[in-house]
Structures are given as structure tokens and as C-alpha cells.
Design a protein around this motif. Structure first.
Motif, short mmCIF file in Angstrom:
data_model
loop_
_atom_site.label_atom_id
_atom_site.label_comp_id
_atom_site.label_asym_id
_atom_site.label_seq_id
_atom_site.Cartn_x
_atom_site.Cartn_y
_atom_site.Cartn_z
N ILE A 132 0.83 -1.21 0.00
CA ILE A 132 0.00 0.00 0.00
C ILE A 132 0.87 1.26 0.00
N THR A 133 0.65 2.14 -0.97
CA THR A 133 1.23 3.48 -0.93
C THR A 133 0.14 4.54 -0.97
N SER A 134 -1.11 4.13 -1.04
CA SER A 134 -2.23 5.04 -1.15
C SER A 134 -2.45 5.83 0.14
N PRO A 135 -2.85 7.10 0.03
CA PRO A 135 -3.20 7.87 1.23
C PRO A 135 -4.46 7.37 1.92
N ASP A 136 -5.09 6.33 1.38
CA ASP A 136 -6.28 5.75 2.03
C ASP A 136 -5.99 5.33 3.46
N ILE A 137 -4.74 4.99 3.78
CA ILE A 137 -4.43 4.60 5.16
C ILE A 137 -3.68 5.71 5.90
N GLY A 138 -3.65 6.92 5.31
CA GLY A 138 -3.04 8.06 5.97
C GLY A 138 -4.00 8.74 6.92
N ARG A 139 -3.50 9.75 7.61
CA ARG A 139 -4.29 10.44 8.63
C ARG A 139 -5.59 11.01 8.07
N GLY A 140 -5.54 11.57 6.86
CA GLY A 140 -6.71 12.23 6.30
C GLY A 140 -7.87 11.30 5.99
N HIS A 141 -7.58 10.01 5.85
CA HIS A 141 -8.62 9.03 5.53
C HIS A 141 -8.78 7.98 6.64
N ALA A 142 -8.19 8.22 7.79
CA ALA A 142 -8.21 7.23 8.86
C ALA A 142 -9.63 6.80 9.21
N TRP A 143 -10.55 7.76 9.26
CA TRP A 143 -11.92 7.46 9.67
C TRP A 143 -12.64 6.55 8.69
N GLU A 144 -12.15 6.47 7.45
CA GLU A 144 -12.81 5.65 6.44
C GLU A 144 -12.45 4.17 6.54
N ASN A 145 -11.39 3.84 7.26
CA ASN A 145 -10.97 2.44 7.38
C ASN A 145 -11.83 1.72 8.42
N TYR A 146 -12.29 0.51 8.07
CA TYR A 146 -12.98 -0.33 9.06
C TYR A 146 -11.96 -0.74 10.11
N LEU A 147 -12.24 -0.43 11.37
CA LEU A 147 -11.28 -0.71 12.44
C LEU A 147 -11.43 -2.10 13.04
N THR A 148 -12.63 -2.69 12.96
CA THR A 148 -12.85 -3.98 13.62
C THR A 148 -11.87 -5.06 13.18
N PRO A 149 -11.63 -5.29 11.89
CA PRO A 149 -10.67 -6.33 11.52
C PRO A 149 -9.24 -6.00 11.92
N LEU A 150 -8.91 -4.71 11.99
CA LEU A 150 -7.58 -4.30 12.44
C LEU A 150 -7.42 -4.56 13.94
N ARG A 151 -8.45 -4.24 14.71
CA ARG A 151 -8.41 -4.44 16.15
C ARG A 151 -8.46 -5.91 16.54
N SER A 152 -9.16 -6.71 15.75
CA SER A 152 -9.34 -8.12 16.10
C SER A 152 -8.11 -8.97 15.80
N GLY A 153 -7.13 -8.39 15.12
CA GLY A 153 -5.92 -9.14 14.79
C GLY A 153 -6.06 -9.99 13.55
N LYS A 154 -7.08 -9.73 12.73
CA LYS A 154 -7.29 -10.52 11.52
C LYS A 154 -6.87 -9.80 10.24
N LEU A 155 -6.38 -8.57 10.37
CA LEU A 155 -5.99 -7.81 9.18
C LEU A 155 -4.73 -7.01 9.46
N SER A 156 -3.79 -7.06 8.51
CA SER A 156 -2.55 -6.27 8.61
C SER A 156 -2.35 -5.49 7.32
N TYR A 157 -1.88 -4.25 7.47
CA TYR A 157 -1.49 -3.43 6.33
C TYR A 157 0.04 -3.42 6.22
N TRP A 158 0.56 -3.70 5.04
CA TRP A 158 1.99 -3.61 4.75
C TRP A 158 2.17 -2.44 3.79
N SER A 159 2.76 -1.35 4.24
CA SER A 159 2.76 -0.13 3.45
C SER A 159 4.16 0.43 3.24
N LEU A 160 4.20 1.37 2.31
CA LEU A 160 5.45 2.05 1.95
C LEU A 160 5.20 3.55 1.85
N GLY A 161 5.92 4.33 2.65
CA GLY A 161 5.89 5.78 2.51
C GLY A 161 4.62 6.47 2.93
#
Length: 299
Positions: free
Chosen positions: A124-153
Motif C-alpha cells: 500500500i502506498t495510497s493515502p487511504d491509510i493516511g491520517r486524512g482518511h483514517a476514519w474511512e478504514n474499518y477498524l474492527t478487523p484491524l483491532r481483532s488481529g485478523k488484518l494487517s497493512y503492509w505499506s510504503l511511505g
């Protein structure tokens, strides 16, 4: 040999050796970019249910169809628990969407499948996971330990404030990311489904009509090699086609997401030729690596 499958939704996928091509262009308007969950369920019953029990890589055309990975993964993993899903994509595909499911929101649905142990979205290099779009990400899979983001820059410092920092893996360069991923895949061997959206690649590798990442072909090939004998199934999206949505709101949403819709004919043809050549190389490597079921049958 695992026969590749072409879900021909938009005419963008060229010839692939020994592939079974299904003409599904009557589905294009209904599922392209996004659709109701009930529509995708109908697609799963009608199309995915007709696929051979054992087959090779599924090619789906434009990245606008990446949400079709959800029924493919559900079907392919139905008989196996503890399945890891690895998604190469320049975007998290875990974004909020109010109208059902679309190509940027399907990963959450896959993470909810009980037979899926973990989803890694890689490159991932998209700003979709940056501060400006943080609220758009579903947090449940991230919090549950079932999803990881591997990003660059991408600055993902906001994750600490929401207690999901363990789901984020940031790298300084693509070589380090690819090496770390390969080490993980080899060390923690388990049945794995691999989904590749070619917008993860640098434009120097191949061109898509979405914003693209920085990964090179050998980075993805390295991961496929690491999955030798673990690969349960795979799919490929990210081909290029020009399409005008009959629905005005789909035109508005896709344009708002930064999709390039105006591509001259000669440019489109040139991009598609490069796409076809890359597809064949990916299919060849994936076919050589796929073999988890064969290993299980021989055990």
C-alpha cells in the motif's frame, strides 16, 4: 495442470494458455465498481458455483471487479480452516462504503470469514491509510488481529492513537518489504489464497487506470515462490478497460476515487498488450506454485 479461469466481464483479459473463458459481460453493469451484497451473492451462485472444483488462477479483468474475490475466496476456502489470505494492492480495500460492497471495501468481508485466519494487504502506498482518511478504514478487523497493512511511505501514526498500531507494518523500501514478507510466508506455512491487483506495481512494470504503487515484478514473484506448496487458490485483477457507467452515482464515485476514465485508444491498446504479457508470466508462476490440495491428498 491447474486450468486458469477468465471471468470475461469487460473484454480486457487477453489470451492465456489453456484458460477456460466464461463470457460474463452481461454481469458488467451490475457488479462493476460496486453493487448490493445481494447482487454479489447472486453472482456467486450463478458464476462461482459453475467453476470446476479444482482450477488455477482466476483472472477478472479491471480492478473495478476486485470485490469478486470475496465469493471466490469463500468458495475456495470452504473446505479448509485456518486459511491465510495475501492481497497485493496499492489500496487497503478495507474502506467504508454505504451502498453494499465495492472494489475498495471487500477485504473486511473476507476477514470476517471464520475459515480465514488472517488477511495481509501488501504494497500500500495510497493515502487511504493516511491520517486524512483514517476514519474511512474499518477498524474492527484491524483491532481483532485478523488484518494487517503492509505499506510504503505512508504516515500511519494515527494508528497508535486508536490502538491498532500492531496491524500496521511500514517499510522504507519495497525490497525490505518483499524480503520480510517472504520470510513470514516460509516460516509460518499454512494454506494461503493470493489475490493480486496489478495497481500494486510501479507504472514502469505495467499501467493501470488507478493510482499505482512502487512494487516491481520480482517482488511479487518472490512471494509466489515463498508460497510454493501452500497455495490454495489465486486471482488477478488490475487489467485496463474503459467503461462509462450507466449509473450516474457510480460515475461520480469512481471519478472521486481517482480512477482515470479517459484513455486514448492507441494508449489503451499499448497498455493492454503489456498487461497480457504480464498476466501470462504471473499465471505460469502461480500454476507452478499451486499445490496445497495435492500435498494434502498425498499426505
Amino acid at each position: 495442470m491447474n486450468q486458469p479461469i477468465i471471468l470475461d466481464l469487460d473484454g480486457s483479459v487477453g489470451a492465456v494458455d489453456n484458460a477456460l473463458r466464461l463470457d460474463l459481460r452481461d454481469w458488467q453493469a451490475r457488479v462493476r465498481f460496486g453493487c448490493r451484497v445481494s447482487t454479489l451473492d447472486a453472482f456467486g451462485r450463478d458464476v462461482v458455483g459453475r467453476l470446476p472444483v479444482n482450477h488455477g488462477t482466476v483472472l477478472m479483468g479491471s480492478g473495478d471487479f476486485h470485490h469478486l474475490s470475496w465469493p471466490l475466496i469463500a468458495r475456495q476456502t470452504a473446505r479448509t480452516r485456518g486459511v491465510r489470505v495475501v492481497v497485493f494492492d496499492n489500496h487497503p480495500d478495507n474502506m467504508r462504503y454505504l451502498f453494499g460492497i465495492h472494489c475498495g471495501s471487500w477485504v473486511r468481508r473476507v476477514a470476517l470469514l471464520p475459515q480465514v485466519s488472517h488477511v495481509h494487504v501488501v504494497g500500500i502506498t495510497s493515502p487511504d491509510i493516511g491520517r486524512g482518511h483514517a476514519w474511512e478504514n474499518y477498524l474492527t478487523p484491524l483491532r481483532s488481529g485478523k488484518l494487517s497493512y503492509w505499506s510504503l511511505g505512508v504516515d500511519t501514526g494515527w494508528a497508535r492513537w486508536l490502538g491498532v498500531q500492531s496491524a500496521f507494518r511500514n517499510f522504507a523500501d519495497a525490497d525490505t518489504l518483499a524480503d520480510t514478507l517472504s520470510e513470514l510466508l516460509i516460516r509460518e506455512q499454512q494454506p494461503t489464497y493470493l489475490s493480486i491487483d496489478k495497481d500494486v506495481f510501479s507504472p514502469s512494470v505495467v499501467r493501470t487506470n488507478w493510482d499505482q504503487g512502487v512494487m516491481l515484478e520480482h517482488h511479487v514473484m518472490q512471494a509466489i515462490e515463498a508460497l510454493q506448496g501452500q497455495l490454495l487458490g489465486s486471482d488477478i485483477t488490475g487489467d485496463v478497460s474503459v467503461y462509462r457507467h450507466p449509473s450516474a452515482w457510480k460515475r461520480w464515485l469512481s471519478a472521486g476515487d481517482g480512477q482515470t476514465l479517459d484513455i486514448p485508444d492507441l494508449t489503451l491498446q499499448s497498455w493492454q498488450v503489456e498487461q497480457h504479457v504480464l498476466n501470462q508470466r504471473l499465471v505460469n508462476r502461480l500454476n507452478a506454485a499451486q499445490g496445497y490440495e495435492r500435498v494434502m491428498r498425498s499426505a
